[in-house]
Design a protein around this motif. Sequence first.
Motif, PDB file in Angstrom:
ATOM      1  N   GLY A 160       0.811  -1.204   0.000  1.00 54.93           N
ATOM      2  CA  GLY A 160       0.000   0.000   0.000  1.00 54.93           C
ATOM      3  C   GLY A 160       0.842   1.251   0.000  1.00 54.93           C
ATOM      4  N   THR A 161       2.025   1.183   0.635  1.00 51.97           N
ATOM      5  CA  THR A 161       2.943   2.321   0.604  1.00 51.97           C
ATOM      6  C   THR A 161       3.356   2.609  -0.832  1.00 51.97           C
ATOM      7  N   THR A 162       3.605   1.548  -1.606  1.00 51.92           N
ATOM      8  CA  THR A 162       3.903   1.724  -3.033  1.00 51.92           C
ATOM      9  C   THR A 162       2.722   2.338  -3.766  1.00 51.92           C
ATOM     10  N   PHE A 163       1.511   1.911  -3.429  1.00 49.97           N
ATOM     11  CA  PHE A 163       0.339   2.505  -4.077  1.00 49.97           C
ATOM     12  C   PHE A 163       0.279   4.009  -3.810  1.00 49.97           C
ATOM     13  N   ILE A 164       0.484   4.415  -2.560  1.00 48.18           N
ATOM     14  CA  ILE A 164       0.433   5.840  -2.221  1.00 48.18           C
ATOM     15  C   ILE A 164       1.507   6.607  -2.990  1.00 48.18           C
ATOM     16  N   TRP A 165       2.713   6.054  -3.009  1.00 43.88           N
ATOM     17  CA  TRP A 165       3.846   6.688  -3.704  1.00 43.88           C
ATOM     18  C   TRP A 165       3.571   6.817  -5.204  1.00 43.88           C
ATOM     19  N   THR A 166       3.121   5.739  -5.816  1.00 46.67           N
ATOM     20  CA  THR A 166       2.897   5.761  -7.263  1.00 46.67           C
ATOM     21  C   THR A 166       1.604   6.493  -7.635  1.00 46.67           C
ATOM     22  N   ASP A 167       0.633   6.507  -6.744  1.00 47.54           N
ATOM     23  CA  ASP A 167      -0.569   7.314  -6.955  1.00 47.54           C
ATOM     24  C   ASP A 167      -0.178   8.787  -7.021  1.00 47.54           C
ATOM     25  N   TYR A 168       0.707   9.197  -6.109  1.00 42.05           N
ATOM     26  CA  TYR A 168       1.209  10.572  -6.122  1.00 42.05           C
ATOM     27  C   TYR A 168       1.982  10.863  -7.403  1.00 42.05           C
ATOM     28  N   LEU A 169       2.931   9.989  -7.758  1.00 38.86           N
ATOM     29  CA  LEU A 169       3.732  10.226  -8.959  1.00 38.86           C
ATOM     30  C   LEU A 169       2.855  10.276 -10.215  1.00 38.86           C
ATOM     31  N   SER A 170       1.803   9.471 -10.243  1.00 39.90           N
ATOM     32  CA  SER A 170       0.906   9.474 -11.403  1.00 39.90           C
ATOM     33  C   SER A 170       0.144  10.791 -11.528  1.00 39.90           C
ATOM     34  N   LYS A 171      -0.094  11.454 -10.411  1.00 37.25           N
ATOM     35  CA  LYS A 171      -0.811  12.729 -10.440  1.00 37.25           C
ATOM     36  C   LYS A 171       0.093  13.887 -10.837  1.00 37.25           C
ATOM     37  N   VAL A 172       1.399  13.777 -10.517  1.00 35.10           N
ATOM     38  CA  VAL A 172       2.290  14.927 -10.744  1.00 35.10           C
ATOM     39  C   VAL A 172       3.169  14.778 -11.980  1.00 35.10           C
ATOM     40  N   SER A 173       3.173  13.587 -12.588  1.00 36.80           N
ATOM     41  CA  SER A 173       4.019  13.357 -13.752  1.00 36.80           C
ATOM     42  C   SER A 173       3.258  12.604 -14.831  1.00 36.80           C
ATOM     43  N   LYS A 174       3.046  13.251 -15.968  1.00 35.91           N
ATOM     44  CA  LYS A 174       2.368  12.585 -17.078  1.00 35.91           C
ATOM     45  C   LYS A 174       3.176  11.384 -17.561  1.00 35.91           C
ATOM     46  N   ASP A 175       4.494  11.551 -17.628  1.00 34.18           N
ATOM     47  CA  ASP A 175       5.344  10.441 -18.069  1.00 34.18           C
ATOM     48  C   ASP A 175       5.196   9.238 -17.152  1.00 34.18           C
ATOM     49  N   TRP A 176       5.106   9.497 -15.851  1.00 36.72           N
ATOM     50  CA  TRP A 176       4.937   8.378 -14.919  1.00 36.72           C
ATOM     51  C   TRP A 176       3.559   7.743 -15.088  1.00 36.72           C
ATOM     52  N   ASN A 177       2.552   8.598 -15.210  1.00 43.91           N
ATOM     53  CA  ASN A 177       1.184   8.095 -15.371  1.00 43.91           C
ATOM     54  C   ASN A 177       1.044   7.253 -16.643  1.00 43.91           C
ATOM     55  N   ASP A 178       1.697   7.692 -17.724  1.00 42.86           N
ATOM     56  CA  ASP A 178       1.621   6.973 -18.997  1.00 42.86           C
ATOM     57  C   ASP A 178       2.570   5.779 -19.037  1.00 42.86           C
ATOM     58  N   GLY A 179       3.502   5.721 -18.081  1.00 45.43           N
ATOM     59  CA  GLY A 179       4.500   4.643 -18.064  1.00 45.43           C
ATOM     60  C   GLY A 179       4.238   3.628 -16.969  1.00 45.43           C
ATOM     61  N   PRO A 180       5.017   3.685 -15.878  1.00 47.91           N
ATOM     62  CA  PRO A 180       4.853   2.680 -14.819  1.00 47.91           C
ATOM     63  C   PRO A 180       3.465   2.681 -14.196  1.00 47.91           C
ATOM     64  N   GLY A 181       2.853   3.871 -14.051  1.00 52.09           N
ATOM     65  CA  GLY A 181       1.508   3.942 -13.491  1.00 52.09           C
ATOM     66  C   GLY A 181       1.485   3.719 -11.991  1.00 52.09           C
ATOM     67  N   LYS A 182       0.298   3.386 -11.463  1.00 53.65           N
ATOM     68  CA  LYS A 182       0.132   3.235 -10.025  1.00 53.65           C
ATOM     69  C   LYS A 182      -0.391   1.847  -9.689  1.00 53.65           C
ATOM     70  N   GLY A 183      -0.103   1.414  -8.461  1.00 53.99           N
ATOM     71  CA  GLY A 183      -0.560   0.111  -8.004  1.00 53.99           C
ATOM     72  C   GLY A 183       0.240  -0.346  -6.795  1.00 53.99           C
ATOM     73  N   THR A 184      -0.180  -1.455  -6.213  1.00 53.56           N
ATOM     74  CA  THR A 184       0.573  -2.005  -5.088  1.00 53.56           C
ATOM     75  C   THR A 184       1.845  -2.685  -5.564  1.00 53.56           C
ATOM     76  N   SER A 185       1.841  -3.163  -6.804  1.00 51.14           N
ATOM     77  CA  SER A 185       3.029  -3.742  -7.445  1.00 51.14           C
ATOM     78  C   SER A 185       3.082  -3.215  -8.876  1.00 51.14           C
ATOM     79  N   ILE A 186       4.253  -2.720  -9.281  1.00 49.79           N
ATOM     80  CA  ILE A 186       4.408  -2.224 -10.650  1.00 49.79           C
ATOM     81  C   ILE A 186       5.720  -2.745 -11.231  1.00 49.79           C
TER      82      ILE A 186
END
Length: 332
Positions: A160-186
């Motif tokens: 879940g810590t990864t989800f929070i971290w990647t949820d944040y990165l997906s909101k602030v970075s289009k490249d991240w959102n379009d690439g690794p994305g968000k989830g508990t495991s990526i």
Amino acid sequence: MKKTVIAAGLLMLAMGAAQAQHLTGAGATFPYPIYSKWFSEYSQAHPGVEINYQPIGSGGGITQVAKGTVDFGASDMPMKDEQLASSPVKLVHIPTVLGAVVPIFNVTGVQDLKLGPDVLAEIYMNKITTWNDPRIAKDNPGVNLPNDRIVVVHRSDGSGTTFIWTDYLSKVSKDWNDGPGKGTSINWPVGIGGKGNENVASLVRQNPGAIGYVELIYALQNKINFGQVKNASGKWLKASIDGVTAAAATAKIPADYRVSITNAPGDNSYPISSFTYLLIPAKSANAANAKVLHDMLSWIIKSGESEASNLSYAPLPQSLQDQVLKTIYSLQ
């Protein structure tokens, strides 16, 4: 007479064993320090109740409670609609506390860093690879940044810590959102993995040049430096209880409590904040265990919330505590 006394004693022991209640839970490591304290205190105040909680990560907690192999699960990530629909057990989210995820670092000669959202995303995408990169230097004038290679550390388990971290990165970075994305495991573009918040903290502490992400209490307990992050209003903030509380205050809480508060608006909102949840069966096959579980949940809200700040978590707002209690009372 002696045999009678022994027999009576054995009968009392047997009755005590029969009356003992054993609750099992599994899941998130993010809230483990406060859960460990709560479960211990509840057991001490309620003789005969034993609570065994395994901090195996949010992904494991969701899996186990959905299968019915534990009495309750724990997750920092709200379950998705499809997860709830496919679960053999109907589950209810019970928010317990709020916390912050922080970027921890081990950089020679550096005690404090400003780490912007774009910088964090590009470090974890392997686009920024040394600590003296101009983009880091721009946000940290006057800091003597070494030409050391950045060692990226992430979680290896469903987290879940990864989800929070990647949820944040997906909101602030289009490249991240379009690439690794968000989830508990990526699929991580770079880095080494550690199981649980504690192991991520350990890897960062042991590796010069390392950066990682953990719940705030793990940084404080391990005495690891953690950076300031720029929030949605452009303010640089270090994680704090007040910053997490401010982020929660902006949220519109739905009836089922599933909400994301990363990158929340407001000058005082710490941007990598989140609720964490206990996942509770709406109806339990074990009536005795369910009664104890529901009583424990009520105790957490009525008594445990006041202890949250001592471990650097933010308690639920009072209005939300009242609503959560109504949900707990509705469980069967």
